[in-house]
Design a protein around this motif. Structure first.
Motif, short mmCIF file in Angstrom:
data_model
loop_
_atom_site.label_atom_id
_atom_site.label_comp_id
_atom_site.label_asym_id
_atom_site.label_seq_id
_atom_site.Cartn_x
_atom_site.Cartn_y
_atom_site.Cartn_z
N TRP A 75 20.15 78.67 -79.99
CA TRP A 75 21.51 78.27 -80.32
C TRP A 75 21.89 76.96 -79.62
O TRP A 75 22.40 76.03 -80.24
CB TRP A 75 22.51 79.36 -79.97
N LEU B 216 19.69 73.94 -81.23
CA LEU B 216 19.96 73.60 -82.63
C LEU B 216 21.41 73.21 -82.86
O LEU B 216 21.70 72.30 -83.64
CB LEU B 216 19.57 74.75 -83.55
N HIS B 217 22.34 73.88 -82.20
CA HIS B 217 23.75 73.58 -82.41
C HIS B 217 24.06 72.15 -81.94
O HIS B 217 24.77 71.40 -82.61
CB HIS B 217 24.64 74.59 -81.69
N TYR C 189 20.58 81.26 -86.87
CA TYR C 189 21.45 80.11 -86.59
C TYR C 189 22.71 80.17 -87.44
O TYR C 189 23.82 79.99 -86.93
CB TYR C 189 20.70 78.80 -86.83
N ARG D 90 26.51 80.53 -86.13
CA ARG D 90 27.43 79.44 -86.46
C ARG D 90 28.67 79.98 -87.20
O ARG D 90 29.78 79.53 -86.94
CB ARG D 90 26.69 78.42 -87.33
#
Length: 159
Positions: A99, A102-103, A140, A144
């Motif tokens: 997280w 990638l975020h 993901y 999100r």
């Protein structure tokens, strides 16, 4: 002396990540890591009626750390619930790192998410298969979605 090993089953992509992060087929945990703390707390001598912890297909080896009051020669058993707690701890660490990485990258919109996920998998030693990609993508997007919903709710409350 060869280390005493525990064998734990994890999802393949989590196992690949964990081995890559810890550097080697036989994982040696850092002292005072969450995983090491779980092992230290729940480690016990193997009960007479226990099934030995043997290597199974898809399991990874974790070297039992040496603790002051628990010599791994005698204290080398984790009960099934303790083993599940250890697996959960490893999985949570995987999800947190996924997280965070990638975020951060997806927020700057530098490239498409497909490329980001494949690059992240490659960087973290995860086999670049469509199945692994899809599992990571789903995780993901679920995470999100939770944050987007929270942000919308908070903005509606302040209006």
């Amino acid at each position: 002396m060869d280390p005493v090993l525990l064998y734990i089953k994890l999802e393949p992509y989590v196992a690949q990540w964990f081995i890559h992060e810890m550097g080697g087929e036989s994982v040696h945990l850092p002292k005072r890591s969450s995983e090491s703390d779980i092992i230290e707390f729940f480690l016990e001598p193997t009960p007479n009626n226990a099934v030995p912890n043997l290597r199974e297909e898809g399991s990874i080896a974790i070297a039992i750390p040496t603790f002051k009051h628990k010599d791994p020669t005698y204290f080398n058993y984790l009960a099934p619930k303790a083993m599940a707690a250890l697996a959960r701890c490893i999985t949570i660490r995987f999800r947190v790192q996924l997280w965070q990485d990638l975020h951060k990258l997806h927020n700057i919109e530098c490239c498409c998410l497909t490329d980001l996920i494949y690059a992240w998998m490659e960087k973290h030693g995860i086999e670049c298969t469509e199945q692994n990609w899809e599992v990571i993508r789903q995780f993901y997007f679920r995470k999100r979605k939770i944050y987007v919903k929270k942000i919308k709710k908070d903005s509606e409350e302040t209006e």
